[in-house]
Scaffold this active site. Structure first.
Site, PDB file in Angstrom:
ATOM      1  CE  LYS A  34      -3.609  -2.412   2.544  1.00 19.93           C
ATOM      2  NZ  LYS A  34      -4.453  -2.712   3.599  1.00 19.93           N
ATOM      3  CD  GLN A  91      -3.469  -4.526   6.845  1.00 14.42           C
ATOM      4  OE1 GLN A  91      -3.266  -3.555   5.945  1.00 14.42           O
ATOM      5  NE2 GLN A  91      -3.929  -5.788   6.603  1.00 14.42           N
ATOM      6  CG  ASP A  99      -9.873  -0.239   4.847  1.00 13.20           C
ATOM      7  OD1 ASP A  99      -9.404  -0.374   3.708  1.00 13.20           O
ATOM      8  OD2 ASP A  99      -8.938  -0.351   5.686  1.00 13.20           O
TER       9      ASP A  99
END
Ligand code: NDP
Length: 281
Positions: free
Chosen positions: A53, A97, A120
């Protein structure tokens, strides 16, 4: 019949090209989109995902704001990090994460993220908006699946879609979006009876179980579209949740692992970050 391969790597490159143009348009206005990634501990798979990422951010001209905490960081420390990044005007998208170490309550952490920076789409407010059909942001893997199908000019309306896996990050949001796009959706899990029969009646199969090659090739209907989200390490190899070689003989469209949904997820993360930066300004 051998299925057409949906090349997620190639499509992701094209999507990244479009995102780069939007980054340049923002740069012309003096704005640099920023993505903050928080990594707690040293889970090897998480390290690889986060490194990818961050690398893609740099490639596209997106500022990567990195926050790494040790595995024994307290929940309070993590919540303070999230609060600091919520308040940082360089940050337009913020993700933590998963999975987190077991002493940390991941619900509490997701709820602490500013919903406007929730890149997200896992904050309860954004999950609710998605369920209502008014999404603020679409979770990256789901968006990656839909974009792949769209670029293949696959019509979703009216199709029988079978999703295997009901997680909050993949299965459920994908079910909601396919439903909104007028598919007839069946969402399967470990208590589902007759999975082979359900898969066999599907026009569109999305496998998100985390079980290597659990969807057998001979379950798949002739001509079906098969999207394999699974990433499983078997020895040195990465395999999906679908028995790829056998499924490819029957399907009409199929995604490989690696090189299918994985690169699309990262491309959609970049796109979401730029969308949030555009909305913030
Ligand atoms: P979870 O472990 O959170 O969920 C797995 C789901 O699959 C559960 O709902 C579980 O059912 C169901 N399931 C497991 N085994 C079976 C079975 N034998 N029959 C029917 N259902 C089953 O996984 P995630 O959703 O987080 O991830 C799924 C996979 O996708 C993983 O391999 C992960 O690495 C990968 N992934 C890939 C991404 C990408 O970008 N390509 C992004 C995110 C994930 P139950 O609820 O009953 O336990």
């Amino acid at each position: 019949m051998s299925a057409k391969l949906l090349d997620g790597k190639a499509v992701a490159e094209q999507e990244n090209g479009r995102t780069r143009e939007r980054v340049e348009a923002l740069a012309a206005r003096g704005i640099t989109p920023g993505l903050a990634t928080v990594l707690v501990g040293d889970n090897p798979a998480s390290r690889v995902y986060v490194a990818n990422k961050r690398k893609t951010c740099k490639k596209l001209g997106i500022a990567s704001i990195d926050a790494d905490l040790p595995a024994d960081a307290s929940e309070q420390q993590l919540l303070e990090t999230v609060a600091r990044l919520n308040a940082d005007s360089r940050v337009h998208g913020l993700l933590v994460q998963m999975p987190l170490p077991s002493h940390i309550d991941d619900h509490k952490v997701l709820e602490a993220i500013d919903p406007r920076k929730d890149v997200d789409g896992f904050h309860p407010q954004n999950v609710g908006l998605l369920a209502l059909g008014r999404p603020w942001i679409i979770p990256c893997t789901t968006q990656g699946i839909l974009r792949l199908l769209e670029r293949a000019e696959y019509g979703i309306a009216g199709k029988n879609a079978v999703i295997v896996g009901r997680s909050n990050i993949v299965g459920k949001p994908t079910a909601l979006l396919l439903l909104a796009l007028h598919a007839t959706v069946t969402l399967c899990h470990t208590r589902t009876r007759d999975l082979p029969g359900l898969v066999g009646r599907a026009d569109l199969v999305v496998a998100a179980m985390g079980r290597p090659e659990a969807i057998r090739g001979d379950w798949v209907a002739e001509g079906a579209a098969v999207i394999d989200v699974g990433i499983n390490r078997v020895g040195e190899k990465l395999v999906g949740d679908v028995e790829f070689a056998a499924a490819r003989e029957r399907a009409g469209l199929i995604t490989p692992v690696p090189g299918g949904v994985g690169p699309m997820t990262i491309a959609m993360l970049m796109e979401n970050t730029v969308s949030l930066a555009e909305r913030a300004h």
